[in-house]
Design a protein around this motif. Sequence first.
Motif, mmCIF file in Angstrom:
data_model
loop_
_atom_site.group_PDB
_atom_site.id
_atom_site.type_symbol
_atom_site.label_atom_id
_atom_site.label_comp_id
_atom_site.label_asym_id
_atom_site.label_seq_id
_atom_site.Cartn_x
_atom_site.Cartn_y
_atom_site.Cartn_z
ATOM 1 N N GLN A 27 1.058 -1.357 0.221
ATOM 2 C CA GLN A 27 -0.020 0.329 -0.318
ATOM 3 C C GLN A 27 0.502 1.226 0.037
ATOM 4 O OE1 GLN A 27 -3.309 0.296 -0.309
ATOM 5 N NE2 GLN A 27 -3.244 -2.260 -1.115
ATOM 6 N N ASP A 34 1.265 0.031 -11.845
ATOM 7 C CA ASP A 34 -0.590 0.672 -12.393
ATOM 8 C C ASP A 34 -0.723 1.641 -13.074
ATOM 9 O OD1 ASP A 34 -0.976 -2.047 -10.170
ATOM 10 O OD2 ASP A 34 -0.293 -0.578 -8.525
ATOM 11 N N LYS A 64 -9.821 10.311 -14.398
ATOM 12 C CA LYS A 64 -9.754 9.339 -13.807
ATOM 13 C C LYS A 64 -7.808 9.398 -13.562
ATOM 14 C CE LYS A 64 -13.883 7.238 -12.616
ATOM 15 N NZ LYS A 64 -14.314 6.120 -13.085
ATOM 16 N N ALA A 68 -5.395 10.368 -11.208
ATOM 17 C CA ALA A 68 -4.277 9.199 -11.054
ATOM 18 C C ALA A 68 -2.959 9.991 -10.662
ATOM 19 C CB ALA A 68 -4.019 8.143 -11.364
ATOM 20 N N ALA A 78 -2.472 4.374 -2.154
ATOM 21 C CA ALA A 78 -3.314 3.952 -2.897
ATOM 22 C C ALA A 78 -4.537 4.472 -2.959
ATOM 23 C CB ALA A 78 -4.230 3.992 -0.985
ATOM 24 N N LYS A 79 -4.676 5.537 -3.482
ATOM 25 C CA LYS A 79 -6.120 6.414 -4.432
ATOM 26 C C LYS A 79 -4.868 6.341 -6.056
ATOM 27 C CE LYS A 79 -8.633 10.768 -4.393
ATOM 28 N NZ LYS A 79 -8.490 12.042 -3.766
ATOM 29 N N ARG A 81 -3.836 3.743 -6.813
ATOM 30 C CA ARG A 81 -3.760 2.365 -7.748
ATOM 31 C C ARG A 81 -5.529 2.560 -8.399
ATOM 32 N NH1 ARG A 81 -0.059 0.765 -3.806
ATOM 33 N NH2 ARG A 81 1.612 0.327 -4.655
ATOM 34 N N GLU A 82 -6.868 2.923 -6.764
ATOM 35 C CA GLU A 82 -7.427 2.940 -6.618
ATOM 36 C C GLU A 82 -8.139 3.579 -8.546
ATOM 37 O OE1 GLU A 82 -11.672 4.431 -4.868
ATOM 38 O OE2 GLU A 82 -10.025 4.288 -3.901
ATOM 39 N N SER A 85 -6.601 2.008 -11.814
ATOM 40 C CA SER A 85 -7.882 0.886 -11.854
ATOM 41 C C SER A 85 -9.213 1.335 -12.446
ATOM 42 C CB SER A 85 -8.202 0.161 -10.676
ATOM 43 O OG SER A 85 -8.824 -1.196 -10.711
ATOM 44 N N GLN A 86 -9.619 2.745 -12.034
ATOM 45 C CA GLN A 86 -11.409 2.480 -12.658
ATOM 46 C C GLN A 86 -11.193 3.365 -13.547
ATOM 47 O OE1 GLN A 86 -12.695 6.385 -9.398
ATOM 48 N NE2 GLN A 86 -12.398 4.514 -8.386
#
Length: 130
Positions: A27, A34, A64, A68, A78-79, A81-82, A85-86
């Motif tokens: 994390q 990513d 996004k 990112a 962490a944000k 990565r999220e 991914s989105q």
Amino acid sequence: MSTPLRMQSVSALCGLVLLALAGCASQKTPATADVAVSRAAVDSATSSGAAELAPAEMTAAREKMLRANQALAAKDYAKARELASQAQADATLAQSKANSAKASAAANALQDNIRVLREELDRANTTTVK
């Protein structure tokens, strides 16, 4: 507790601790890979014509992706990565919609060609019968 059983317990406990530490570390490590994979997905969708055929999804993917990159720069991995991914999911959806639209257009063109050929065949048969 016997010695072999105690050794197994200690080994299992060490394994669990290592897994927990690996999870925490992942994390905090940079999400560069990513974000790069997601950027490639956005680029691929763009080159497939998704910007014209699925503009809403591409706009969401690009937004996004930008967020990112900002999260990555702020070291909020962490944000990052999220959001990456989105962005990848949005880009994949956009590319799928673009491919679907292209396939529908090709099918419609094929149907038009078949219709024209049938009309020509009917006209040729009508002329031959007379």
